[in-house]
Design an enzyme around this catalytic site. Sequence first.
Site, mmCIF file in Angstrom:
data_model
loop_
_atom_site.group_PDB
_atom_site.id
_atom_site.type_symbol
_atom_site.label_atom_id
_atom_site.label_comp_id
_atom_site.label_asym_id
_atom_site.label_seq_id
_atom_site.Cartn_x
_atom_site.Cartn_y
_atom_site.Cartn_z
ATOM 1 N N LYS A 102 0.839 -1.200 0.000
ATOM 2 C CA LYS A 102 0.000 0.000 0.000
ATOM 3 C C LYS A 102 0.882 1.261 0.000
ATOM 4 C CE LYS A 102 -3.814 -2.368 2.343
ATOM 5 N NZ LYS A 102 -4.681 -2.391 3.549
ATOM 6 N N TYR A 137 -12.635 -3.162 -3.113
ATOM 7 C CA TYR A 137 -13.175 -3.134 -1.745
ATOM 8 C C TYR A 137 -14.701 -3.071 -1.767
ATOM 9 C CZ TYR A 137 -8.514 -2.456 0.369
ATOM 10 O OH TYR A 137 -7.213 -2.622 0.812
ATOM 11 N N PHE A 158 -15.295 3.527 7.564
ATOM 12 C CA PHE A 158 -13.917 3.898 7.192
ATOM 13 C C PHE A 158 -13.678 3.848 5.684
ATOM 14 C CE2 PHE A 158 -13.975 -0.654 8.268
ATOM 15 C CZ PHE A 158 -13.436 -1.217 7.115
ATOM 16 N N ARG A 217 -1.663 -14.788 3.955
ATOM 17 C CA ARG A 217 -2.441 -14.111 5.013
ATOM 18 C C ARG A 217 -1.730 -14.240 6.357
ATOM 19 N NH1 ARG A 217 -6.582 -10.506 4.027
ATOM 20 N NH2 ARG A 217 -7.550 -11.116 5.994
ATOM 21 N N THR A 229 -5.427 -7.784 10.448
ATOM 22 C CA THR A 229 -5.778 -6.499 9.824
ATOM 23 C C THR A 229 -5.349 -5.322 10.697
ATOM 24 O OG1 THR A 229 -7.701 -7.555 8.827
ATOM 25 C CG2 THR A 229 -7.716 -5.146 8.915
ATOM 26 N N ARG A 275 2.605 -6.904 8.984
ATOM 27 C CA ARG A 275 1.928 -5.831 9.742
ATOM 28 C C ARG A 275 2.459 -5.742 11.177
ATOM 29 N NH1 ARG A 275 -4.016 -7.344 7.226
ATOM 30 N NH2 ARG A 275 -3.935 -5.966 5.418
ATOM 31 N N ASN A 322 -1.842 -0.029 7.311
ATOM 32 C CA ASN A 322 -1.323 -1.365 7.616
ATOM 33 C C ASN A 322 -0.470 -1.989 6.510
ATOM 34 O OD1 ASN A 322 -3.393 -1.965 5.921
ATOM 35 N ND2 ASN A 322 -4.541 -3.240 7.364
ATOM 36 N N HIS A 336 -1.700 -5.527 1.458
ATOM 37 C CA HIS A 336 -2.941 -6.268 1.219
ATOM 38 C C HIS A 336 -2.581 -7.662 0.717
ATOM 39 C CE1 HIS A 336 -6.818 -7.473 -0.474
ATOM 40 N NE2 HIS A 336 -6.107 -7.915 -1.497
ATOM 41 N N GLU A 338 -9.491 -10.788 -7.722
ATOM 42 C CA GLU A 338 -8.589 -9.633 -7.559
ATOM 43 C C GLU A 338 -7.492 -9.643 -8.617
ATOM 44 O OE1 GLU A 338 -7.239 -9.646 -3.495
ATOM 45 O OE2 GLU A 338 -9.212 -9.152 -2.714
HETATM 46 N N1 UDP Z 1 -9.508 -0.863 7.443
HETATM 47 C C1 UDP Z 1 -9.551 0.336 8.138
HETATM 48 N N2 UDP Z 1 -10.229 0.376 9.333
HETATM 49 C C2 UDP Z 1 -10.854 -0.694 9.858
HETATM 50 C C3 UDP Z 1 -10.810 -1.912 9.147
HETATM 51 C C4 UDP Z 1 -10.135 -1.949 7.938
HETATM 52 O O1 UDP Z 1 -8.996 1.349 7.704
HETATM 53 O O2 UDP Z 1 -11.449 -0.603 10.954
HETATM 54 C C5 UDP Z 1 -8.783 -0.910 6.152
HETATM 55 C C6 UDP Z 1 -7.411 -1.583 6.305
HETATM 56 O O3 UDP Z 1 -6.502 -0.899 5.430
HETATM 57 C C7 UDP Z 1 -7.675 -2.974 5.803
HETATM 58 C C8 UDP Z 1 -8.673 -2.683 4.676
HETATM 59 O O4 UDP Z 1 -9.505 -1.677 5.212
HETATM 60 O O5 UDP Z 1 -6.504 -3.616 5.364
HETATM 61 C C9 UDP Z 1 -9.511 -3.859 4.235
HETATM 62 O O6 UDP Z 1 -10.173 -4.410 5.349
HETATM 63 P P1 UDP Z 1 -10.318 -5.980 5.534
HETATM 64 O O7 UDP Z 1 -11.292 -6.225 6.629
HETATM 65 O O8 UDP Z 1 -10.584 -6.617 4.210
HETATM 66 O O9 UDP Z 1 -8.878 -6.409 6.090
HETATM 67 P P2 UDP Z 1 -7.645 -7.146 5.380
HETATM 68 O O10 UDP Z 1 -8.218 -8.206 4.471
HETATM 69 O O11 UDP Z 1 -6.851 -6.105 4.639
HETATM 70 O O12 UDP Z 1 -6.869 -7.732 6.522
HETATM 71 MG MG MG Z 2 -9.712 -8.109 3.005
#
Ligand code: UDP
Ligand code: MG
Length: 201
Positions: free
Chosen positions: A60, A100, A108, A136, A142, A153, A163, A166, A177
């Site tokens: 990112k 997304y 958010f 993952r 996350t 992370r 974070n 992705h 994706e």
């Molecule tokens: N995110 C955020 N605030 C939150 C949760 C998620 O800004 O409370 C952002 C964060 O950058 C995250 C992205 O949204 O990586 C996508 O969220 P997801 O739940 O898909 O998490 P990921 O798959 O990236 O772990």
């Molecule tokens: Mg995700």
Amino acid sequence: MLQRSIFHTALKHFFTGGPETRRSLPCGLLCAFRWGPGLFWHRSKSSLPDVRERTLVAIKPDGVQRRLVGQIIQRFEQRGFKLVGLKMLQASQDVLSEHYCNLRTKPFYNSLVRYMTSGPLVVMVWEGHNVVQTSRTMVGHTNPAQAQAGTVRGDFSIHVSRNVIHASDSVEGAEKEIQLWFQAKDLLDWNCWDQISTGEL
Ligand code: UDP
Ligand code: MG
């Protein structure tokens, strides 16, 4: 078909060859049927479905700005995965809203899109056995506050809104994706010489 022709050739040698041939052939034949054509020439591991699993990983804008690209790529290489696609780009709002789409209703969401369009991303496709789940795990929770040390992370970030990385969360998600971010022609099928030392034959 191939195994039948190996069998016929071997039988011919059994009857026309010397005593040494007669002693070693049965063992050779057993191996041929047990392991198949892979014994006779170098088999491309990429032809096997489970090692062809692919995932999308994106560094990112905060990761790029903080010059973490090299360290992150190194982790995936070191783990044994194969890089099959890579590009640096400025993401459009359209691609991000598709990427997304399941988060559009989240509070958010707007700040997430602002963050993801704030600078360049490095988007990659990695290939290998169980790459989706393993990535993952390597990426971590996350919310970096809950991410284990040793994960990307957990090592490089402190806040959920920054974070760093992705990674696709399922095989189906990864397929979607990858199609969203890459054209098929931009993904390279290539044989990595060490594939036979990183997975079962
Ligand atoms: N995110 C955020 N605030 C939150 C949760 C998620 O800004 O409370 C952002 C964060 O950058 C995250 C992205 O949204 O990586 C996508 O969220 P997801 O739940 O898909 O998490 P990921 O798959 O990236 O772990
Ligand atoms: Mg995700």
